[in-house]
Design a protein around this motif. Structure first.
Motif, PDB file in Angstrom:
ATOM      1  N   ASP A   1       0.819  -1.211   0.000  1.00  0.00           N
ATOM      2  CA  ASP A   1       0.000   0.000   0.000  1.00  0.00           C
ATOM      3  C   ASP A   1       0.855   1.265   0.000  1.00  0.00           C
ATOM      4  O   ASP A   1       0.502   2.267  -0.629  1.00  0.00           O
ATOM      5  N   GLU A   2       1.978   1.241   0.725  1.00  0.00           N
ATOM      6  CA  GLU A   2       2.798   2.445   0.877  1.00  0.00           C
ATOM      7  C   GLU A   2       3.978   2.486  -0.086  1.00  0.00           C
ATOM      8  O   GLU A   2       4.719   3.460  -0.115  1.00  0.00           O
ATOM      9  N   GLY A   3       4.198   1.415  -0.852  1.00  0.00           N
ATOM     10  CA  GLY A   3       5.238   1.419  -1.874  1.00  0.00           C
ATOM     11  C   GLY A   3       6.635   1.127  -1.386  1.00  0.00           C
ATOM     12  O   GLY A   3       7.612   1.438  -2.081  1.00  0.00           O
ATOM     13  N   ILE A   4       6.770   0.515  -0.222  1.00  0.00           N
ATOM     14  CA  ILE A   4       8.120   0.237   0.265  1.00  0.00           C
ATOM     15  C   ILE A   4       8.657  -1.097  -0.258  1.00  0.00           C
ATOM     16  O   ILE A   4       9.759  -1.515   0.099  1.00  0.00           O
ATOM     17  N   ASP A   5       7.868  -1.765  -1.092  1.00  0.00           N
ATOM     18  CA  ASP A   5       8.315  -3.042  -1.656  1.00  0.00           C
ATOM     19  C   ASP A   5       8.827  -2.915  -3.099  1.00  0.00           C
ATOM     20  O   ASP A   5       9.025  -3.917  -3.779  1.00  0.00           O
ATOM     21  N   LYS A   6       9.076  -1.692  -3.546  1.00  0.00           N
ATOM     22  CA  LYS A   6       9.450  -1.482  -4.949  1.00  0.00           C
ATOM     23  C   LYS A   6      10.796  -2.103  -5.297  1.00  0.00           C
ATOM     24  O   LYS A   6      11.048  -2.444  -6.441  1.00  0.00           O
ATOM     25  N   LYS A   7      11.682  -2.232  -4.313  1.00  0.00           N
ATOM     26  CA  LYS A   7      13.013  -2.761  -4.590  1.00  0.00           C
ATOM     27  C   LYS A   7      13.224  -4.147  -3.966  1.00  0.00           C
ATOM     28  O   LYS A   7      14.360  -4.539  -3.698  1.00  0.00           O
ATOM     29  N   THR A   8      12.135  -4.854  -3.764  1.00  0.00           N
ATOM     30  CA  THR A   8      12.251  -6.215  -3.236  1.00  0.00           C
ATOM     31  C   THR A   8      13.072  -7.070  -4.198  1.00  0.00           C
ATOM     32  O   THR A   8      12.861  -7.038  -5.409  1.00  0.00           O
ATOM     33  N   GLU A   9      13.995  -7.835  -3.636  1.00  0.00           N
ATOM     34  CA  GLU A   9      14.870  -8.684  -4.449  1.00  0.00           C
ATOM     35  C   GLU A   9      14.423 -10.133  -4.383  1.00  0.00           C
ATOM     36  O   GLU A   9      13.812 -10.559  -3.391  1.00  0.00           O
ATOM     37  N   PRO A  10      14.703 -10.911  -5.439  1.00  0.00           N
ATOM     38  CA  PRO A  10      14.369 -12.343  -5.388  1.00  0.00           C
ATOM     39  C   PRO A  10      15.076 -13.012  -4.221  1.00  0.00           C
ATOM     40  O   PRO A  10      16.216 -12.676  -3.888  1.00  0.00           O
ATOM     41  N   HIS A  11      14.391 -13.950  -3.598  1.00  0.00           N
ATOM     42  CA  HIS A  11      14.973 -14.629  -2.443  1.00  0.00           C
ATOM     43  C   HIS A  11      16.091 -15.563  -2.882  1.00  0.00           C
ATOM     44  O   HIS A  11      16.005 -16.238  -3.906  1.00  0.00           O
ATOM     45  N   HIS A  12      17.169 -15.600  -2.099  1.00  0.00           N
ATOM     46  CA  HIS A  12      18.306 -16.439  -2.440  1.00  0.00           C
ATOM     47  C   HIS A  12      17.987 -17.929  -2.360  1.00  0.00           C
ATOM     48  O   HIS A  12      18.704 -18.753  -2.928  1.00  0.00           O
ATOM     49  N   SER A  13      16.905 -18.270  -1.649  1.00  0.00           N
ATOM     50  CA  SER A  13      16.500 -19.676  -1.536  1.00  0.00           C
ATOM     51  C   SER A  13      15.228 -19.968  -2.318  1.00  0.00           C
ATOM     52  O   SER A  13      14.507 -20.921  -2.010  1.00  0.00           O
ATOM     53  N   SER A  14      14.953 -19.142  -3.329  1.00  0.00           N
ATOM     54  CA  SER A  14      13.709 -19.315  -4.077  1.00  0.00           C
ATOM     55  C   SER A  14      13.663 -20.631  -4.849  1.00  0.00           C
ATOM     56  O   SER A  14      12.584 -21.085  -5.248  1.00  0.00           O
ATOM     57  N   ASP A  15      14.831 -21.244  -5.067  1.00  0.00           N
ATOM     58  CA  ASP A  15      14.855 -22.533  -5.753  1.00  0.00           C
ATOM     59  C   ASP A  15      14.872 -23.710  -4.782  1.00  0.00           C
ATOM     60  O   ASP A  15      15.056 -24.856  -5.192  1.00  0.00           O
ATOM     61  N   SER A  16      14.651 -23.438  -3.514  1.00  0.00           N
ATOM     62  CA  SER A  16      14.585 -24.519  -2.523  1.00  0.00           C
ATOM     63  C   SER A  16      13.402 -25.430  -2.826  1.00  0.00           C
ATOM     64  O   SER A  16      12.332 -24.954  -3.245  1.00  0.00           O
ATOM     65  N   PRO A  17      13.531 -26.733  -2.626  1.00  0.00           N
ATOM     66  CA  PRO A  17      12.406 -27.643  -2.878  1.00  0.00           C
ATOM     67  C   PRO A  17      11.229 -27.411  -1.941  1.00  0.00           C
ATOM     68  O   PRO A  17      10.148 -27.953  -2.169  1.00  0.00           O
ATOM     69  N   LEU A  18      11.423 -26.582  -0.901  1.00  0.00           N
ATOM     70  CA  LEU A  18      10.341 -26.288   0.039  1.00  0.00           C
ATOM     71  C   LEU A  18       9.925 -24.820   0.006  1.00  0.00           C
ATOM     72  O   LEU A  18       9.190 -24.365   0.883  1.00  0.00           O
ATOM     73  N   ALA A  19      10.377 -24.085  -1.002  1.00  0.00           N
ATOM     74  CA  ALA A  19      10.077 -22.660  -1.085  1.00  0.00           C
ATOM     75  C   ALA A  19       8.577 -22.403  -1.070  1.00  0.00           C
ATOM     76  O   ALA A  19       7.792 -23.148  -1.654  1.00  0.00           O
ATOM     77  N   ASP A  20       8.205 -21.331  -0.364  1.00  0.00           N
ATOM     78  CA  ASP A  20       6.794 -20.910  -0.253  1.00  0.00           C
ATOM     79  C   ASP A  20       5.928 -21.976   0.418  1.00  0.00           C
ATOM     80  O   ASP A  20       4.730 -22.077   0.148  1.00  0.00           O
ATOM     81  N   TYR A  21       6.544 -22.770   1.298  1.00  0.00           N
ATOM     82  CA  TYR A  21       5.813 -23.754   2.107  1.00  0.00           C
ATOM     83  C   TYR A  21       5.041 -24.751   1.252  1.00  0.00           C
ATOM     84  O   TYR A  21       3.879 -25.064   1.507  1.00  0.00           O
ATOM     85  N   GLY A  22       5.716 -25.257   0.244  1.00  0.00           N
ATOM     86  CA  GLY A  22       5.164 -26.323  -0.580  1.00  0.00           C
ATOM     87  C   GLY A  22       6.292 -27.230  -1.018  1.00  0.00           C
ATOM     88  O   GLY A  22       7.448 -26.799  -1.093  1.00  0.00           O
ATOM     89  N   VAL A  23       5.974 -28.470  -1.297  1.00  0.00           N
ATOM     90  CA  VAL A  23       6.984 -29.426  -1.749  1.00  0.00           C
ATOM     91  C   VAL A  23       6.990 -29.443  -3.267  1.00  0.00           C
ATOM     92  O   VAL A  23       5.948 -29.684  -3.894  1.00  0.00           O
ATOM     93  N   ARG A  24       8.151 -29.171  -3.844  1.00  0.00           N
ATOM     94  CA  ARG A  24       8.263 -29.137  -5.286  1.00  0.00           C
ATOM     95  C   ARG A  24       7.843 -30.467  -5.915  1.00  0.00           C
ATOM     96  O   ARG A  24       8.120 -31.537  -5.362  1.00  0.00           O
TER      97      ARG A  24
END
Length: 350
Positions: free
Chosen positions: A281-304
């Motif tokens: 809402d306030e725009g402080i997420d404009k420079k959010t970077e990809p997570h370094h563990s985004s390729d983890s088999p458990l990323a985002d609380y799911g099993v790949r």
């Protein structure tokens, strides 16, 4: 309130990392005094329980959800130093395995979610017990207030950190108002969860609750169909009975954590949590970077590669609880061993 990579600049993240490392070092030393053969196993369980309950986002208002932070609960159950370690273990597992909370922002998250919530909650809790009569009810009430205040306190500290090292130019007044407002509501949920959990443990084993030490539990006996107070000289349970009771409590807590993470979490609110909502809402997420563990088999609380959403999320939750209880128990076992080593005659000066 997991801060992702990119919200806070590198220098500020580094400073909070140093603060977090120093606090963890102090907490490792302090936990030696808090943990013994009875409470060390409980500390690992508390970490796993916090992990499980953090998966249960609850709706608060205007398309926003919240979840337990856990500092107050851990501080009251196992002590403030051990609590910082408990929440830090959870944050580390979430960041590395589940891509939840940035790795470069780990210092920010430990400072805000582990240190601030624990310090504020335990200070409020001890302050209330100092002026209130010591009983189960006051311990539960003090737990409620301590947990309630710890969440907006963390929101205030995040706002201060963002004021120093935020990566976008936004109105800090609006950020502060939005963060504190929504986290007061989330604090109510935190307070309910914390007070109910503390009350449940105090009801069965008050001697295992750090914040209830010194509270005498009245033993009651049923005589002619009525409950009466047992004589004061009634002997304490034998060590074998006490060990069985602790084991039962530990198994019950672990099973509860597995059920919450593996099944109940599927029904959690899908709305963004307080920080995510404010950031959008306030725009402080404009420079959010990809997570370094985004390729983890458990990323985002799911099993790949598990297509069924319910099964994928449930398996991830069960794995998370298992990994957290093992990691937490290993840390606290090592702390306890260090305490025993320091207390041994060979290492005690005469």
């Amino acid at each position: 309130m997991h801060v992702p990579d990119g919200f806070i600049d590198a220098p500020t993240s580094a400073v909070t990392g140093v603060v977090a490392a120093g606090a963890l070092a102090v907490s490792l030393r302090g936990a030696r005094r808090e943990l013994d053969e009875r409470t060390a196993p409980l500390a690992g369980l508390v970490a796993a329980f916090i992990f499980a309950v953090q998966m249960l986002n609850f709706p608060v208002a205007a398309g926003t959800s919240g979840h337990l932070l856990g500092g107050a609960l851990a501080a009251i159950l196992v002590g403030p130093y051990t609590a910082v370690l408990c929440v830090s273990v959870v944050l580390l597992m979430q960041g590395v395995l589940f891509a939840d909370g940035g790795l470069t922002a780990l210092g920010v998250n430990i400072t805000d979610m582990a240190i601030v919530t624990t310090v504020v909650a335990y200070a409020v809790f001890r302050g209330l017990l100092a002026v209130l009569p010591r009983s189960r009810r006051t311990i539960t009430a003090a737990s409620f207030v301590a947990a309630l205040l710890s969440v907006p306190a963390a929101a205030v500290v995040f706002t201060l950190i963002y004021a120093v090292g935020g990566t976008t130019d936004v109105s800090l007044a609006k950020v502060a108002t939005a963060m504190i407002g929504v986290h007061v509501l989330i604090g109510i949920g935190e307070a309910v969860i914390t007070s109910l959990t503390v009350a449940a443990v105090v009801a069965v084993r008050p001697d295992l609750v750090y914040g209830a030490r010194g509270l005498r539990q009245k033993l009651q006996l049923r005589v002619n169909g009525e409950l009466v107070d047992a004589p004061a000289e009634t002997p304490a349970p034998s060590p074998a009975v006490a060990r069985t009771s602790r084991r039962t409590l530990w198994i019950t807590g672990l099973v509860t954590s597995l059920v919450l993470a593996g099944f109940v979490s599927f029904y959690a609110s899908a709305n963004p949590d307080g920080l995510e909502k404010v950031a959008h809402d306030e725009g402080i997420d404009k420079k959010t970077e990809p997570h370094h563990s985004s390729d983890s088999p458990l990323a985002d609380y799911g099993v790949r590669d598990v297509s069924d959403a319910r099964l994928s999320g449930g398996l991830a939750g069960v794995i998370g609880v298992g990994v957290t209880v093992v990691a937490g128990s290993a840390v606290f076992w090592a702390v306890r061993r260090r305490r025993d080593h320091d207390a041994s005659p060979a290492n005690t000066s005469v």
